[in-house]
Design a protein around this motif. Structure first.
Motif, PDB file in Angstrom:
ATOM      1  N   ALA A 196       0.815  -1.060   0.179  1.00  0.00           N
ATOM      2  CA  ALA A 196       0.012   0.304   0.231  1.00  0.00           C
ATOM      3  C   ALA A 196       0.891   1.152  -0.135  1.00  0.00           C
ATOM      4  O   ALA A 196       0.676   2.645  -0.804  1.00  0.00           O
ATOM      5  N   TYR A 197       1.951   1.290   0.417  1.00  0.00           N
ATOM      6  CA  TYR A 197       3.050   2.572   0.750  1.00  0.00           C
ATOM      7  C   TYR A 197       3.699   2.412  -0.337  1.00  0.00           C
ATOM      8  O   TYR A 197       5.319   2.581  -0.829  1.00  0.00           O
ATOM      9  N   ASP A 198       4.009   1.887  -1.511  1.00  0.00           N
ATOM     10  CA  ASP A 198       5.051   1.108  -2.939  1.00  0.00           C
ATOM     11  C   ASP A 198       4.434   2.645  -3.583  1.00  0.00           C
ATOM     12  O   ASP A 198       3.912   2.572  -4.689  1.00  0.00           O
ATOM     13  N   ALA A 199       4.977   3.530  -3.285  1.00  0.00           N
ATOM     14  CA  ALA A 199       4.666   4.840  -4.241  1.00  0.00           C
ATOM     15  C   ALA A 199       6.081   5.622  -4.317  1.00  0.00           C
ATOM     16  O   ALA A 199       7.001   5.836  -3.921  1.00  0.00           O
ATOM     17  N   MET A 200       5.837   6.533  -5.718  1.00  0.00           N
ATOM     18  CA  MET A 200       7.934   6.905  -6.303  1.00  0.00           C
ATOM     19  C   MET A 200       8.014   7.981  -5.282  1.00  0.00           C
ATOM     20  O   MET A 200       8.839   8.812  -4.716  1.00  0.00           O
ATOM     21  N   SER A 201       6.611   8.653  -5.471  1.00  0.00           N
ATOM     22  CA  SER A 201       6.898  10.461  -3.918  1.00  0.00           C
ATOM     23  C   SER A 201       7.452   9.592  -2.538  1.00  0.00           C
ATOM     24  O   SER A 201       8.252  10.360  -2.252  1.00  0.00           O
ATOM     25  N   LEU A 202       6.667   8.408  -2.291  1.00  0.00           N
ATOM     26  CA  LEU A 202       7.224   8.355  -1.193  1.00  0.00           C
ATOM     27  C   LEU A 202       9.303   7.798  -1.779  1.00  0.00           C
ATOM     28  O   LEU A 202       9.547   7.821  -0.346  1.00  0.00           O
ATOM     29  N   ARG A 203       9.231   7.091  -1.803  1.00  0.00           N
ATOM     30  CA  ARG A 203      10.352   6.174  -2.013  1.00  0.00           C
ATOM     31  C   ARG A 203      11.826   7.258  -2.782  1.00  0.00           C
ATOM     32  O   ARG A 203      12.420   7.284  -2.246  1.00  0.00           O
ATOM     33  N   ARG A 204      11.061   8.598  -3.172  1.00  0.00           N
ATOM     34  CA  ARG A 204      12.210   9.505  -2.925  1.00  0.00           C
ATOM     35  C   ARG A 204      11.968  10.383  -2.312  1.00  0.00           C
ATOM     36  O   ARG A 204      13.087  10.676  -1.419  1.00  0.00           O
ATOM     37  N   TRP A 205      10.934  10.576  -0.831  1.00  0.00           N
ATOM     38  CA  TRP A 205      11.064  10.918   0.355  1.00  0.00           C
ATOM     39  C   TRP A 205      12.361  10.414   0.988  1.00  0.00           C
ATOM     40  O   TRP A 205      13.384  11.329   1.620  1.00  0.00           O
ATOM     41  N   LEU A 206      12.018   8.918   1.233  1.00  0.00           N
ATOM     42  CA  LEU A 206      13.240   7.890   2.038  1.00  0.00           C
ATOM     43  C   LEU A 206      14.342   7.752   1.505  1.00  0.00           C
ATOM     44  O   LEU A 206      15.648   8.540   2.154  1.00  0.00           O
ATOM     45  N   LYS A 207      14.512   8.732   0.037  1.00  0.00           N
ATOM     46  CA  LYS A 207      16.082   7.977  -0.535  1.00  0.00           C
ATOM     47  C   LYS A 207      16.763   9.466   0.324  1.00  0.00           C
ATOM     48  O   LYS A 207      17.883   9.263  -0.019  1.00  0.00           O
ATOM     49  N   ARG A 208      16.085  11.002   0.181  1.00  0.00           N
ATOM     50  CA  ARG A 208      16.719  11.971   0.015  1.00  0.00           C
ATOM     51  C   ARG A 208      17.497  12.097   1.326  1.00  0.00           C
ATOM     52  O   ARG A 208      18.045  12.785   1.912  1.00  0.00           O
ATOM     53  N   ARG A 209      16.557  11.035   2.373  1.00  0.00           N
ATOM     54  CA  ARG A 209      16.829  11.169   4.109  1.00  0.00           C
ATOM     55  C   ARG A 209      17.179  10.540   3.521  1.00  0.00           C
ATOM     56  O   ARG A 209      18.119   9.672   5.435  1.00  0.00           O
ATOM     57  N   ARG A 210      18.220   9.189   2.724  1.00  0.00           N
ATOM     58  CA  ARG A 210      18.802   7.606   3.193  1.00  0.00           C
ATOM     59  C   ARG A 210      18.592   7.177   3.517  1.00  0.00           C
ATOM     60  O   ARG A 210      19.161   6.253   4.808  1.00  0.00           O
ATOM     61  N   ILE A 211      17.291   7.128   4.042  1.00  0.00           N
ATOM     62  CA  ILE A 211      15.838   5.995   4.692  1.00  0.00           C
ATOM     63  C   ILE A 211      16.609   4.774   3.740  1.00  0.00           C
ATOM     64  O   ILE A 211      15.894   4.616   2.516  1.00  0.00           O
ATOM     65  N   LYS A 212      16.391   3.062   4.044  1.00  0.00           N
ATOM     66  CA  LYS A 212      16.166   2.270   3.292  1.00  0.00           C
ATOM     67  C   LYS A 212      14.833   2.011   3.107  1.00  0.00           C
ATOM     68  O   LYS A 212      14.324   1.610   3.855  1.00  0.00           O
ATOM     69  N   ALA A 213      14.173   1.724   1.728  1.00  0.00           N
ATOM     70  CA  ALA A 213      12.129   1.489   2.001  1.00  0.00           C
ATOM     71  C   ALA A 213      12.382  -0.480   1.606  1.00  0.00           C
ATOM     72  O   ALA A 213      13.449  -0.620   0.436  1.00  0.00           O
ATOM     73  N   VAL A 214      12.062  -1.151   2.121  1.00  0.00           N
ATOM     74  CA  VAL A 214      12.098  -2.242   2.515  1.00  0.00           C
ATOM     75  C   VAL A 214      10.550  -2.589   2.631  1.00  0.00           C
ATOM     76  O   VAL A 214       9.362  -2.036   3.183  1.00  0.00           O
ATOM     77  N   ILE A 215       9.809  -2.273   1.028  1.00  0.00           N
ATOM     78  CA  ILE A 215       8.168  -2.073   0.599  1.00  0.00           C
ATOM     79  C   ILE A 215       8.626  -2.762  -0.846  1.00  0.00           C
ATOM     80  O   ILE A 215       8.806  -2.708  -1.747  1.00  0.00           O
ATOM     81  N   PRO A 216       7.450  -3.731  -0.657  1.00  0.00           N
ATOM     82  CA  PRO A 216       7.185  -4.572  -2.079  1.00  0.00           C
ATOM     83  C   PRO A 216       7.106  -4.072  -2.985  1.00  0.00           C
ATOM     84  O   PRO A 216       5.936  -2.905  -2.642  1.00  0.00           O
ATOM     85  N   SER A 217       6.966  -4.035  -4.581  1.00  0.00           N
ATOM     86  CA  SER A 217       6.878  -3.703  -5.783  1.00  0.00           C
ATOM     87  C   SER A 217       5.597  -3.843  -5.589  1.00  0.00           C
ATOM     88  O   SER A 217       4.562  -5.399  -5.457  1.00  0.00           O
ATOM     89  N   LEU A 218       4.238  -2.844  -6.603  1.00  0.00           N
ATOM     90  CA  LEU A 218       2.862  -3.535  -6.628  1.00  0.00           C
ATOM     91  C   LEU A 218       3.377  -4.481  -7.908  1.00  0.00           C
ATOM     92  O   LEU A 218       4.129  -4.291  -9.334  1.00  0.00           O
ATOM     93  N   ALA A 219       1.799  -5.010  -8.067  1.00  0.00           N
ATOM     94  CA  ALA A 219       2.217  -5.761  -9.393  1.00  0.00           C
ATOM     95  C   ALA A 219       2.248  -5.508 -11.134  1.00  0.00           C
ATOM     96  O   ALA A 219       2.720  -5.722 -11.892  1.00  0.00           O
ATOM     97  N   THR A 220       1.621  -4.030 -10.408  1.00  0.00           N
ATOM     98  CA  THR A 220       1.900  -3.790 -12.078  1.00  0.00           C
ATOM     99  C   THR A 220       2.632  -2.600 -12.738  1.00  0.00           C
ATOM    100  O   THR A 220       2.732  -1.823 -12.986  1.00  0.00           O
ATOM    101  N   ARG A 221       3.907  -2.784 -11.881  1.00  0.00           N
ATOM    102  CA  ARG A 221       5.432  -2.566 -12.101  1.00  0.00           C
ATOM    103  C   ARG A 221       6.079  -2.655 -13.494  1.00  0.00           C
ATOM    104  O   ARG A 221       5.791  -3.937 -13.220  1.00  0.00           O
TER     105      ARG A 221
END
Length: 247
Positions: free
Chosen positions: A172-197
């Motif tokens: 439910a939290y697989d969104a590029m906006s959140l992934r980019r926000w985490l990347k800027r703060r050097r936080i590793k995202a452990v989030i599975p990708s949606l089937a539509t990716r």
């Protein structure tokens, strides 16, 4: 009175330093007794007027809960207690739906969600973050039930201090906006990708298995009847219930 809920000595020692001081009005009656009465109501789901006499008058128990909810003292106490422990480096984010009791329906703005978090971020539908070792909540938010989970991720995480290094969440939290926000703060995202990716993101499956901690945390909170079922019409009172249960 064996079936009544009473704060243990250890629990009271952790709560007592965070109680408000110097409030206007008459001196408060026994704080430990009144807070134990509030916890009893939240745990059993009984009406405020039916609180056992051992805790004192039902009006005293109810007034203390609602007045401190309005200020909001319970929420501030929860934040201070959550901040008192070590800052977790690994956080879990999740949400859950909460059924509304018939007495809580037909309210302005509709029914809500809850979100909880650790020195990261946590859910009537709510997302919650907790410490990955203990499953202890560190932040909550309540929103209407029609708000997608992803919309509350950044607001919950922004209020938490570093050093977060890992965020674990479901699809439910697989969104590029959140992934980019985490990347800027050097936080590793452990989030599975949606089937539509078309090109799924790599997933640390060993770390993702630890997401069960936040799910178990919600399971424990929902053993409290007034958490599992929303009785109160006001979202701030429900948020206060989460804060008190999160002590």
């Amino acid at each position: 009175m064996a079936h009544l809920f009473w704060l243990s000595d250890a629990a009271w020692l952790s709560i007592e330093p965070h109680l408000p001081r110097g409030l206007p009005g008459k001196p408060r009656v026994d704080d430990r007794r009144v807070i134990s009465g509030i916890l009893h109501v939240l745990k059993t789901g009984c009406r405020w007027r039916d609180v056992p006499a051992a805790y004192g008058p039902g009006t005293t128990i109810y007034n203390r809960f609602t007045r401190w909810s309005h200020r909001p003292i319970w929420q501030r106490m929860f934040k201070r207690m959550a901040a008192a422990g070590p800052v977790p480096e690994e956080l879990c984010l999740d949400s859950t739906h909460v059924k509304a009791h018939r007495s809580a329906q037909n309210t302005k703005g509709g029914l809500g969600r809850k979100r909880s978090g650790s020195r990261a971020a946590g859910d009537q539908q709510s997302p919650c973050t907790g410490r990955c070792v203990t499953g202890r909540p560190v932040a909550f938010a309540v929103t209407p039930g029609n708000i997608p989970d992803i919309h509350m991720a950044v607001p919950l995480l922004e209020g938490l201090s570093p050093p977060q290094k890992t965020l674990i969440a479901d699809k439910a939290y697989d969104a590029m906006s959140l992934r980019r926000w985490l990347k800027r703060r050097r936080i590793k995202a452990v989030i599975p990708s949606l089937a539509t990716r078309t090109f799924p993101f790599p997933l640390d499956r060993k770390a993702y298995k630890r997401r069960n901690v936040v799910e178990r945390m919600w399971g424990r909170l929902k053993n409290w009847r007034r958490i599992a079922t929303r009785y109160d019409r006001l979202a701030r009172n429900y948020l206060a219930s989460l804060a008190v249960a999160g002590f």
